[in-house]
Every structure is written in structure tokens, then in C-alpha cells.
Design a protein around this motif. Sequence first.
Motif, PDB file in Angstrom:
ATOM      1  N   GLY A 111     -59.780  30.322  54.443  1.00 17.79           N
ATOM      2  CA  GLY A 111     -58.535  29.572  54.306  1.00 17.79           C
ATOM      3  C   GLY A 111     -58.770  28.154  53.844  1.00 17.79           C
ATOM      4  N   ASN A 112     -58.054  27.208  54.448  1.00 19.02           N
ATOM      5  CA  ASN A 112     -58.185  25.798  54.091  1.00 19.02           C
ATOM      6  C   ASN A 112     -59.164  25.056  55.004  1.00 19.02           C
ATOM      7  N   LEU A 113     -60.063  25.793  55.640  1.00 18.29           N
ATOM      8  CA  LEU A 113     -61.063  25.183  56.517  1.00 18.29           C
ATOM      9  C   LEU A 113     -62.371  24.979  55.771  1.00 18.29           C
ATOM     10  N   ASN A 114     -63.150  24.025  56.262  1.00 20.66           N
ATOM     11  CA  ASN A 114     -64.522  23.887  55.786  1.00 20.66           C
ATOM     12  C   ASN A 114     -65.298  25.114  56.246  1.00 20.66           C
ATOM     13  N   LEU A 115     -66.011  25.751  55.340  1.00 22.89           N
ATOM     14  CA  LEU A 115     -66.727  26.983  55.661  1.00 22.89           C
ATOM     15  C   LEU A 115     -67.701  26.791  56.818  1.00 22.89           C
ATOM     16  N   GLU A 116     -68.225  25.598  56.988  1.00 22.77           N
ATOM     17  CA  GLU A 116     -69.190  25.342  58.046  1.00 22.77           C
ATOM     18  C   GLU A 116     -68.551  25.437  59.439  1.00 22.77           C
ATOM     19  N   ARG A 117     -67.230  25.311  59.529  1.00 24.39           N
ATOM     20  CA  ARG A 117     -66.545  25.466  60.807  1.00 24.39           C
ATOM     21  C   ARG A 117     -66.323  26.931  61.161  1.00 24.39           C
ATOM     22  N   VAL A 118     -66.425  27.794  60.168  1.00 22.47           N
ATOM     23  CA  VAL A 118     -66.152  29.217  60.376  1.00 22.47           C
ATOM     24  C   VAL A 118     -67.434  30.006  60.603  1.00 22.47           C
ATOM     25  N   PHE A 119     -68.510  29.664  59.922  1.00 26.39           N
ATOM     26  CA  PHE A 119     -69.747  30.433  59.970  1.00 26.39           C
ATOM     27  C   PHE A 119     -70.311  30.636  61.384  1.00 26.39           C
ATOM     28  N   PRO A 120     -70.195  29.656  62.323  1.00 22.80           N
ATOM     29  CA  PRO A 120     -70.749  29.890  63.668  1.00 22.80           C
ATOM     30  C   PRO A 120     -70.149  31.092  64.394  1.00 22.80           C
ATOM     31  N   PHE A 121     -68.970  31.557  63.977  1.00 27.54           N
ATOM     32  CA  PHE A 121     -68.325  32.690  64.638  1.00 27.54           C
ATOM     33  C   PHE A 121     -68.643  34.022  63.965  1.00 27.54           C
ATOM     34  N   ILE A 122     -69.471  33.997  62.905  1.00 24.52           N
ATOM     35  CA  ILE A 122     -69.781  35.214  62.159  1.00 24.52           C
ATOM     36  C   ILE A 122     -71.147  35.747  62.574  1.00 24.52           C
ATOM     37  N   ASN A 123     -71.195  37.033  62.891  1.00 25.06           N
ATOM     38  CA  ASN A 123     -72.446  37.684  63.237  1.00 25.06           C
ATOM     39  C   ASN A 123     -73.388  37.673  62.031  1.00 25.06           C
ATOM     40  N   ARG A 124     -74.628  37.294  62.239  1.00 23.17           N
ATOM     41  CA  ARG A 124     -75.583  37.161  61.129  1.00 23.17           C
ATOM     42  C   ARG A 124     -75.846  38.485  60.420  1.00 23.17           C
ATOM     43  N   SER A 125     -75.620  39.593  61.108  1.00 19.77           N
ATOM     44  CA  SER A 125     -75.832  40.887  60.471  1.00 19.77           C
ATOM     45  C   SER A 125     -74.788  41.173  59.394  1.00 19.77           C
ATOM     46  N   SER A 126     -73.731  40.344  59.303  1.00 15.69           N
ATOM     47  CA  SER A 126     -72.694  40.521  58.289  1.00 15.69           C
ATOM     48  C   SER A 126     -73.177  40.128  56.897  1.00 15.69           C
ATOM     49  N   PHE A 127     -74.227  39.310  56.824  1.00 12.75           N
ATOM     50  CA  PHE A 127     -74.668  38.762  55.544  1.00 12.75           C
ATOM     51  C   PHE A 127     -75.671  39.674  54.865  1.00 12.75           C
ATOM     52  N   PRO A 128     -75.577  39.819  53.534  1.00 15.44           N
ATOM     53  CA  PRO A 128     -74.579  39.168  52.677  1.00 15.44           C
ATOM     54  C   PRO A 128     -73.215  39.837  52.779  1.00 15.44           C
ATOM     55  N   LEU A 129     -72.166  39.022  52.793  1.00 16.18           N
ATOM     56  CA  LEU A 129     -70.813  39.547  52.812  1.00 16.18           C
ATOM     57  C   LEU A 129     -70.507  40.266  51.505  1.00 16.18           C
TER      58      LEU A 129
END
Length: 339
Positions: free
Chosen positions: A134-152
Motif C-alpha cells: 500500500g502507501n507504507l514504507n516496505l521496511e515497516r511491512v517486511f518484519p511481519f513476513i515469514n522469511r520462507s515467503s521469499f522470493p515472493l
Amino acid sequence: MTKPWTYLSLKAVFQYMDGNKRLELNFHCPALRSAECSVPLNLQCLTFEKEKIVANGVCYKVEWYQNHKGSKKWRQKKWGSKKWRRQKKVESKSLRIKTILDDRKHVRVEILKVHNSRVIPDNLKIRTRRLDSGNLNLERVFPFINRSSFPLRELRVNIAKTRNLEKYLGFTQTLILFEANFDRENAGLVRSVLYDPQIPNIVLENHFLTSNTTVTLIQNWKNNQKEIGTFLTMQNKYCDMPFPYLDETLENLNGRIAYFNYSVLQNLNRSCISFPFNQTSEVVLYSIKDGPSGKRRTKLEVMPIGSTGPGTFFDIFINLLPLFLIFLLLTIILLPSIL
């Protein structure tokens, strides 16, 4: 008298239960919460907003109300349901909204949209394939994403909010860049992303490329020997064809007017522009219509060599037909005055 279900039996049932049914049971059956939260929650779409969470199209939000005694309490409502849950007043709605997903170890979502990160439980790690920050800085969102999701599989980012986007290019297969209000100052940042050697596939929303940028981009692809399937898609709500300098680009890159072979033609306009790339592939510029709306997208893609050809007489006739009709109409209009 029937025996109560065991903990393992409950977990097995929750594993195959609809996600929204599980959330509703969690609200109203405290005795089942431990078993329910221990099973991964699978959702198709999950959206976090300022005062609500939307899971698979069902909205969960917190509202304040005043009872007949004058005291204020809060109630958590699942829209479309007549069931309510009441608790003590808290300072912030976002704290109560967090309880919807509290105590969960695993949440798997196909499409995750984060418009407000304050309503996400602090310890929650979400596994997703498609992320929209959305309109957020991506760095504020990444801490809530499981690392196994990458690469998206897909990442949508507001280019104006995430200034250091280059360091996240390796986290996704397709990057969608947009900004709420078009700002020419961000054009330089867009170019730096496009020219990055680790650039993934990119979709530009409300952006178009100048001739110089397009020429430099294709040369960059040549230098880095981009694989077949690499693409750049341009979407612009203000014009159907966001590529205003075609003739100049053709001249600089030895491009030619071409036509898709029927073997690769899938709901595309058959006419296209082909640029030489290497011995096994070519770069093709073409347009696609978006469903019933008829809105066009312009796409630049590395394709196997031979995907396009010179076309047939019928293809040339179809392209010249509008000019012929205009000429015929002018003749009909002007002929009486000449005679």
C-alpha cells in the motif's frame, strides 16, 4: 454419553475448516482457542486497514457503543453476523483488532495487503505469495513476513514511500511500482530500479517510458543477457498507449514492424514491434487489452526467436484498412464539390 474430542482430533478438524468459520469459533469458544490457533490458518486474501481486518471478503472491525447506563464498552463485529463479543474498554481500536489473529504461529495467505501495520500482532509472521504494501514504507511491512515467503511471486510497492527499494529487488519475481500521485521527481528512482542488474519482472502503474529510457533499458537487457520470459508492463490510466516515441525507438534499436505467429498468439493484437536481441531470442513490444473494460497495457518482453514474422498480405491489409476508409470517406465528401 459421547466422549469429548481430543486435542489432536480438534486440530485435524480445524485443518480442513473454512478460515472464516475458524475465526468465528475462536471469538465465541474460548475452550477451543488453543487447538484452533495451533493449526496454520489458510486464507486466500487478507487485508489490514486502520480500523478493520478483511479476511476472504469478510470484514472484522471494532466499534464503540454506549449502553443504557451511560458507560462505554467496545464490541467486535463480524459484518453479516448478529453475534457479538463484549470486553472492557481499551485505549486504541487497533489493540483490539490485533486479537483477531493473536496467539497464532502460522498464517498462510495467497494475497496479503497491508494498509496499516499497527493492527498486526507483534509476533505474527505471515507466509504469503503476493504482497501489497500500500502507501507504507516496505521496511515497516517486511518484519511481519515469514522469511520462507521469499522470493515472493509478486510485490506491489509505492515508489514514493520506499526510497531504498533497490536492496529489495531480489525478494520478488515480479515487482509492481506505483505512486498515489504522479511525481516526476520519482522518475529517476524508477530508472535506477529498471537498470539494476538484478531487476525482476516489473509492472509500472501510471508511468510511461521516454524513448531514451526504453533504448537504455533494452541495451541493459542485452548486456545482462536477460532470460526468455523477462518482461516490463506499462499501465497508464490517462492514455491507451504509453509509448509516444515509437519511430525514434525503432531507429535507435533497429526495430521493425512485425506480427505474432499464430503459435504464440493468445488474446493479443497480432501486430507488434520486434527488436534484435541475440541468437535465441528477440525483444517484442506489444499491447494487451484488459478484459471487458478494453483498457490497454503495453508490454516489452524477451521471447524465443521466431515468435514474430513479417506477416501476411491480410495482416498488412487490416493495418491499412483504417486509412483506406478515411480516404474513401473524404472522397465521398469532396467529390460533389469537384464535379
